[in-house]
Scaffold this motif. Structure first.
Motif, mmCIF file in Angstrom:
data_model
loop_
_atom_site.group_PDB
_atom_site.id
_atom_site.type_symbol
_atom_site.label_atom_id
_atom_site.label_comp_id
_atom_site.label_asym_id
_atom_site.label_seq_id
_atom_site.Cartn_x
_atom_site.Cartn_y
_atom_site.Cartn_z
ATOM 1 N N GLN A 145 0.812 -1.199 -0.092
ATOM 2 C CA GLN A 145 0.066 -0.024 -0.330
ATOM 3 C C GLN A 145 1.141 1.965 -0.150
ATOM 4 O O GLN A 145 0.590 2.937 -0.651
ATOM 5 C CB GLN A 145 -0.861 0.214 1.353
ATOM 6 N N LEU A 146 2.253 1.088 0.525
ATOM 7 C CA LEU A 146 3.334 2.509 0.924
ATOM 8 C C LEU A 146 4.362 2.163 -0.020
ATOM 9 O O LEU A 146 4.645 0.773 0.706
ATOM 10 C CB LEU A 146 2.241 3.213 2.421
ATOM 11 N N MET A 147 4.903 2.947 0.232
ATOM 12 C CA MET A 147 6.577 2.388 -0.236
ATOM 13 C C MET A 147 7.051 4.515 0.122
ATOM 14 O O MET A 147 6.058 4.839 -0.042
ATOM 15 C CB MET A 147 6.542 2.177 -2.242
ATOM 16 N N ASP A 148 8.185 4.158 0.948
ATOM 17 C CA ASP A 148 8.622 5.597 1.516
ATOM 18 C C ASP A 148 8.712 6.112 0.939
ATOM 19 O O ASP A 148 8.319 7.032 1.075
ATOM 20 C CB ASP A 148 9.729 5.149 1.369
ATOM 21 N N PHE A 149 9.265 6.210 -0.823
ATOM 22 C CA PHE A 149 9.369 7.346 -1.993
ATOM 23 C C PHE A 149 7.658 8.254 -2.152
ATOM 24 O O PHE A 149 7.704 9.020 -2.627
ATOM 25 C CB PHE A 149 9.324 6.898 -3.611
ATOM 26 N N ALA A 150 6.930 7.044 -1.641
ATOM 27 C CA ALA A 150 5.385 8.176 -1.821
ATOM 28 C C ALA A 150 5.235 9.394 -0.617
ATOM 29 O O ALA A 150 4.376 10.335 -0.833
ATOM 30 C CB ALA A 150 4.410 7.526 -1.821
ATOM 31 N N LEU A 151 6.300 9.243 0.207
ATOM 32 C CA LEU A 151 5.493 10.106 1.420
ATOM 33 C C LEU A 151 7.145 10.726 1.093
ATOM 34 O O LEU A 151 7.053 12.026 1.620
ATOM 35 C CB LEU A 151 6.340 9.446 2.835
ATOM 36 N N LEU A 152 8.052 11.077 0.606
ATOM 37 C CA LEU A 152 8.820 12.121 -0.133
ATOM 38 C C LEU A 152 8.402 13.600 -0.330
ATOM 39 O O LEU A 152 8.612 14.664 -0.706
ATOM 40 C CB LEU A 152 9.761 11.769 -1.023
ATOM 41 N N LYS A 153 6.730 13.191 -0.822
ATOM 42 C CA LYS A 153 5.477 14.730 -1.431
ATOM 43 C C LYS A 153 5.797 15.554 -0.368
ATOM 44 O O LYS A 153 5.276 16.596 -0.959
ATOM 45 C CB LYS A 153 4.907 14.056 -2.659
ATOM 46 N N HIS A 154 5.809 15.398 0.641
ATOM 47 C CA HIS A 154 5.397 15.988 1.978
ATOM 48 C C HIS A 154 6.814 15.999 2.283
ATOM 49 O O HIS A 154 7.530 15.405 2.662
ATOM 50 C CB HIS A 154 4.461 15.163 2.705
ATOM 51 N N ALA A 155 6.782 17.900 2.786
ATOM 52 C CA ALA A 155 8.063 18.391 3.427
ATOM 53 C C ALA A 155 8.137 18.362 4.848
ATOM 54 O O ALA A 155 9.503 18.006 5.354
ATOM 55 C CB ALA A 155 8.027 19.484 2.860
ATOM 56 N N SER A 156 6.934 18.542 5.632
ATOM 57 C CA SER A 156 7.430 18.099 6.705
ATOM 58 C C SER A 156 7.132 16.987 7.923
ATOM 59 O O SER A 156 6.292 16.145 6.738
ATOM 60 C CB SER A 156 6.593 18.963 7.539
ATOM 61 N N PHE A 157 7.872 16.454 8.811
ATOM 62 C CA PHE A 157 8.031 15.679 9.300
ATOM 63 C C PHE A 157 5.750 15.337 9.778
ATOM 64 O O PHE A 157 5.544 13.807 9.130
ATOM 65 C CB PHE A 157 8.516 14.938 10.764
ATOM 66 N N LEU A 158 5.228 16.197 10.288
ATOM 67 C CA LEU A 158 3.461 16.407 10.728
ATOM 68 C C LEU A 158 3.050 15.909 9.332
ATOM 69 O O LEU A 158 1.789 14.910 9.740
ATOM 70 C CB LEU A 158 3.540 17.167 11.435
ATOM 71 N N ASP A 159 3.493 16.348 8.105
ATOM 72 C CA ASP A 159 2.259 15.796 6.899
ATOM 73 C C ASP A 159 2.797 14.746 6.521
ATOM 74 O O ASP A 159 1.536 13.872 6.201
ATOM 75 C CB ASP A 159 3.063 16.700 5.730
ATOM 76 N N LYS A 160 3.621 14.311 6.679
ATOM 77 C CA LYS A 160 4.371 12.761 5.993
ATOM 78 C C LYS A 160 3.973 11.222 7.725
ATOM 79 O O LYS A 160 2.901 10.914 7.032
ATOM 80 C CB LYS A 160 5.794 12.444 6.389
ATOM 81 N N LYS A 161 4.011 11.971 8.728
ATOM 82 C CA LYS A 161 3.217 10.797 9.409
ATOM 83 C C LYS A 161 1.724 11.412 9.450
ATOM 84 O O LYS A 161 0.768 10.192 9.851
ATOM 85 C CB LYS A 161 3.617 12.357 10.822
ATOM 86 N N GLU A 162 1.064 12.179 9.230
ATOM 87 C CA GLU A 162 -0.210 12.532 8.957
ATOM 88 C C GLU A 162 -0.424 11.076 7.773
ATOM 89 O O GLU A 162 -1.691 11.012 7.920
ATOM 90 C CB GLU A 162 -1.269 13.718 8.778
#
Length: 447
Positions: free
Chosen positions: A380-397
């Motif tokens: 469902q998720l690969m780490d690269f997909a989270l790089l779109k978000h700049a902040s840690f909080l956005d990644k976490k959310e």
């Protein structure tokens, strides 16, 4: 008393009546009823046998037999080969569905045909535009076009089906599955600087000089002379994390030759083969099929033989480079080489459910119309997909939202992180914490 009643239910398989028992029908009913809902099923086309059955039962076809639980079929499970399907996607509560089936049906959609369409990857056999790597893209998918890619719709449909069954059979004891994790660690390049040989090191140093990347030159030689740790060498951390987790990590190493697409270390280097062996002592190790191996059975066979030799056992799990699947060739080649688990089904740049489910399923070969022994673990998720978000909080959310979709259906959350995602490289600085957040989501860490 409840347990003994459930045991009796397990002994008496719940009966599905249909006028014709096809491989498609058996495949999708077992996926929904048995693998998602834990309801053992059997099939009959004999009306008298169906009537005599005194446990949970339903009919599936164009018309009901009487007042039994009935789901109307749109006909897809009784066809062979591919056809030009008319897909009218509609809302169904908080999700979407297609193949509506009228008032007589106990549920308003033929979820079995719809599930088969998604699980078989029917749309990937149809003409479509591929990306530069030859991959099926999310933009070509029905789920993306109709805004349900973010949901495990098949699992959601299964639970709606279960609710309808409960209303019809209130005394039947239904089991409930538990939310689980399936961590995958992808190793396309084990070391960034070290263990690459004299020629590659010299070539990369020259390239850095001509590009004025003097910091890379400094870091390279600091690593080679032992003053710094290689930024991609995070395997001790991975092993230590595995030691305190009840969930086994699945680690996939690329062993293919150096090419334009694949640039891992050579398996002939003793340090690299020793690394694989040490990881295999704690984690499940599989092969990451190189880009070239996806179009060559000979190369794939050679890479598998290398991995078998390194870990001294038969390799039965694989993941394709660039998350590329050439249907049905890739999966047929895996089966021919006795690889029975695949971790490629997903979109590298997008969080979502490529096959519409978070539940592992067997590959159904549409050309041969057979269910195969290859189990697909969709991620469902690969780490690269989270790089779109700049902040840690956005990644976490974003991460927690993806986990929540799987938790709602008590499913299996399969996620892919690369070995370099645990480094101190600025773009990956948050990812150790994100990996830990996922593991903590089940409170499954050994104390």
């Amino acid at each position: 008393h409840v347990r003994s009643r459930r045991q009796r239910q397990m002994c008496i398989r719940d009966r599905i009546y249909t006028s014709k028992i096809t491989p498609r029908l058996k495949f999708v009913f077992k996926q929904i009823c048995t693998h998602i809902l834990n309801i053992p099923v059997s099939f009959t086309s004999v009306i008298e046998e169906f009537i005599a059955h005194d446990s949970l039962k339903m009919s599936y076809g164009p018309q009901p037999l009487g007042s039994e639980f009935f789901v109307k079929s749109n006909g897809l499970l009784f066809e062979q080969g591919l056809s030009d399907l008319e897909l009218n996607v509609q809302g169904w509560g908080d999700t979407k569905c297609f193949f509506s089936c009228g008032e007589k049906s106990q549920i308003p959609f033929d979820i079995f045909s719809a599930s088969f369409y998604l699980l078989s990857r029917y749309e990937e056999y149809l003409p479509h535009v591929k990306d530069i790597y030859g991959r099926f893209t999310k933009e070509e998918s029905l789920a993306f076009k109709h805004h349900f890619l973010h949901q495990p719709v098949i699992d959601i449909w299964a639970y709606k089906f279960k609710d309808a069954l409960k209303n019809k059979f209130p005394n039947y004891e239904f089991e409930t599955r538990r939310f689980c994790l399936n961590p995958v660690i992808d190793v396309p390049v084990a070391y960034y600087f070290k263990n690459k040989g004299l020629l590659r090191t010299f070539g990369e140093t020259l390239s850095d000089m001509f590009s004025f990347r003097f910091k890379f030159i400094y870091n390279r030689f600091s690593v080679l002379f032992g003053f710094k740790k290689d930024p991609y060498d995070n395997f001790k951390w991975i092993i230590n994390r595995q030691k305190v987790s009840r969930t086994r990590f699945n680690v996939f190493f690329l062993l293919g030759d150096f090419t334009t697409y694949d640039k891992n270390n050579s398996i002939n280097k003793k340090q690299f083969s020793s690394l694989i062996k040490s990881v295999a002592d704690y984690c499940n190790v599989g092969i990451k099929a190189s880009y070239m191996a996806l179009d060559s059975m000979a190369i794939l066979k050679s890479e598998k033989r290398l991995m078998d030799g390194v870990i001294n056992t038969v390799t039965t799990a694989a993941r394709s480079s660039f998350s590329k699947v050439n249907l049905p060739t890739t999966y047929r080649n895996y089966i021919d080489l006795e690889i029975y688990s695949d971790y490629t089904m997903g979109y590298a740049d997008t969080i979502g459910f490529r096959a519409g489910t978070c539940t592992p399923f067997l590959f159904y070969d549409l050309d041969y119309e057979i269910q195969t022994p290859l189990k697909i673990y969709p991620y469902q998720l690969m780490d690269f997909a989270l790089l779109k978000h700049a902040s840690f909080l956005d990644k976490k959310e974003t991460l927690l939202k993806a986990i929540s979709e799987v938790q709602k259906v008590n499913g299996l959350f399969t996620f892919i992180f690369h070995n370099y995602a645990f480094s101190s490289i600025p773009r990956w600085v948050d990812f150790k914490s994100l990996f830990n957040i996922i593991l903590d989501s089940t409170n499954e860490i050994s104390k």
